[in-house]
Write an enzyme that holds these catalytic residues in place. Structure first.
Site, PDB file in Angstrom:
ATOM      1  CG  ASN A 132       0.121  13.708  -9.799  1.00  0.00           C
ATOM      2  OD1 ASN A 132      -1.176  12.694  -9.142  1.00  0.00           O
ATOM      3  ND2 ASN A 132       0.603  13.375 -10.095  1.00  0.00           N
ATOM      4  CB  CYS A 135       1.142  10.694  -6.679  1.00  0.00           C
ATOM      5  SG  CYS A 135       1.526  10.093  -7.927  1.00  0.00           S
ATOM      6  CB  THR A 201      -1.169   4.044  -8.216  1.00  0.00           C
ATOM      7  OG1 THR A 201      -0.668   4.869  -7.584  1.00  0.00           O
ATOM      8  CG2 THR A 201       0.265   3.796  -8.821  1.00  0.00           C
ATOM      9  CB  CYS A 389     -10.848 -25.800 -19.462  1.00  0.00           C
ATOM     10  SG  CYS A 389      -9.454 -26.977 -21.359  1.00  0.00           S
TER      11      CYS A 389
END
Length: 429
Positions: A132, A135, A201, A389
């Site tokens: 990791n 973060c 993130t 639209c």
């Protein structure tokens, strides 16, 4: 029915649906329930120290009537002791031997720390490791997470330290909080990464309470930046996956993460180069059982396409993703309004008048009915009218023959510089 199993950098999984390292993979109880619901794999919530957290920690962005269009958190890694997590990983793997369990790891950038935790988690039977480096809050202030992930040399060094002792495939999870994600991806590969996963993130502040003036979320009246995820980040994630997928210097399997909540999202990420996908926010919003609809949808899609295996999807759209300078500047599309489907809300006319090229006229046809009509000679094909639209099938974007040969910006510059004289002055423009 197609074969949904994948081989991700040597990691076998019964399907491409993995839970991302996050609150839904915090305990053995949760992961086992997820596997029972149909998830093929889980990346266990990040293991490491210290075992602390904040209260409160989550916030959401609601938009246009949709709840949780975006999600923000200031949560840290696991708040449970390593020994407890290892025991539950062992028990879960023993009960579900065919499902994939990846251990997400985050430690100080010290060689001995990485060696120690890698040996401990591999001893309980994980199928792979995810480092990791993504973060952006909490742990980053101590040199971990995104603080490491934003330094390519540090990513390379720490990946190499892990590879010195790892016996299972090593996945490096990337932070999007960087200018060029391929730079870090290349360094991860240089360090020996078997695969990469992205995105983690994005730095964010979910909002401010206009009554109390506190940030959202806040801890005792004080706020801090957090990590943003959910459907709102999908285009950013998809772009970063595509950039890594088409970079030959990266060249390792990709686990796609970022706003995935439907089977269509899964198909898009796989077409753009992801061998597997990871999901978090959609599960936090709707629960584990959303995977049932994802599996059914993916199965039906593969059958419709006549594909025998989901692996046949991987990377099929990557060759279609290029640089702006290689786009054909002479390609032309125009908007055409279908009177049968138009509901005369005039949103296309307003958008074109106020924000585009004023080429939609309000007319009356032979029967006295008010109609909208595009002056095709003035339409630049921006798509805005079809985007705003609200009526399906009311506006089509139609390709026209521009009457001139295809030419990209790069080719145009070659002509201008005299390196290529095969184009006329009219074609250069």
């Amino acid at each position: 029915m197609a074969d949904l199993s994948i081989d991700f950098a040597g990691i076998k999984s019964p399907n491409p649906f993995w839970l991302a390292s996050a609150p839904p993979t915090n305990t053995g109880y949760q992961v086992q329930r997820a596997f029972e619901a149909g998830w093929g794999g889980a990346v266990w919530k990040t293991l490491g120290e210290p075992v602390i957290n904040t209260s409160s920690r989550f916030a959401a962005v609601h938009f246009g009537g949709q709840r949780v269009a975006g999600f923000n958190n200031i949560e840290l890694i696991t708040d449970r002791p390593l020994e407890v997590n290892l025991k539950e990983i062992y028990e879960t793997k023993k009960r579900f031997p065919n499902n994939t369990i990846i251990a997400s790891l985050m430690v100080e950038p010290k060689q001995e720390k990485w060696h120690e935790i890698v040996k401990r988690v591999e001893a309980v039977g994980v199928d792979g490791l995810e480092l990791n480096f993504g973060c952006p809050h909490g742990m980053a202030e101590r040199g971990m997470g995104a603080a490491s992930g934003q330094q390519p040399d540090l990513v390379q060094a720490q990946t190499a330290w892990v590879k010195e002792v790892a016996t299972t495939p090593v996945i490096v999870k990337m932070t999007p909080n960087i200018t060029d994600i391929t730079v870090v991806a290349r360094h991860a590969v240089k360090g020996g990464a078997d695969a990469i996963s992205l995105i983690n993130t994005i730095n964010s502040l979910a909002g401010v309470d206009i009554h109390s003036w506190n940030t959202i979320p806040n801890v005792g009246g004080q706020g801090a930046h957090g990590g943003y995820c959910g459907p709102a980040v999908k285009p950013i994630a998809l772009s970063m996956v595509a950039e890594c997928a088409r970079d030959r210097a990266v060249g390792v399997p990709i686990s796609g993460i970022g706003g995935i909540s439907t089977w269509q999202d899964v198909v898009e990420f796989m077409l753009m180069g992801s061998t597997g996908i990871q999901v978090c926010t959609a599960v936090m919003h709707h629960g584990f059982r959303i995977v049932e609809e994802m599996i059914d949808g993916l199965n039906n899609y593969l059958d419709e396409k006549g594909l025998a295996s989901v692996m046949e999807l991987v990377g099929k759209s990557v060759p279609k993703y290029s640089n702006w300078g290689d786009l054909d500047l002479n390609y032309k599309v125009v908007a055409r309004i279908n009177e049968d489907n138009c509901i005369n809300c005039n949103k296309c006319h307003i958008a074109c008048e106020d924000a585009s090229h004023q080429c939609i006229d309000m007319l009356t046809n032979a029967e006295g009915k008010a109609i909208l009509q595009v002056r095709e000679e003035d339409c630049v094909g921006c798509n805005l009218c079809s985007i705003v639209c609200p009526a399906d099938g009311a506006i089509d974007m139609v390709a026209l023959d521009s009457g001139v040969a295809p030419m990209t910006w790069n080719q145009r510059n070659q002509v201008i510089s005299g390196l290529n004289g095969s184009y006329s002055e009219a074609e250069v423009g």
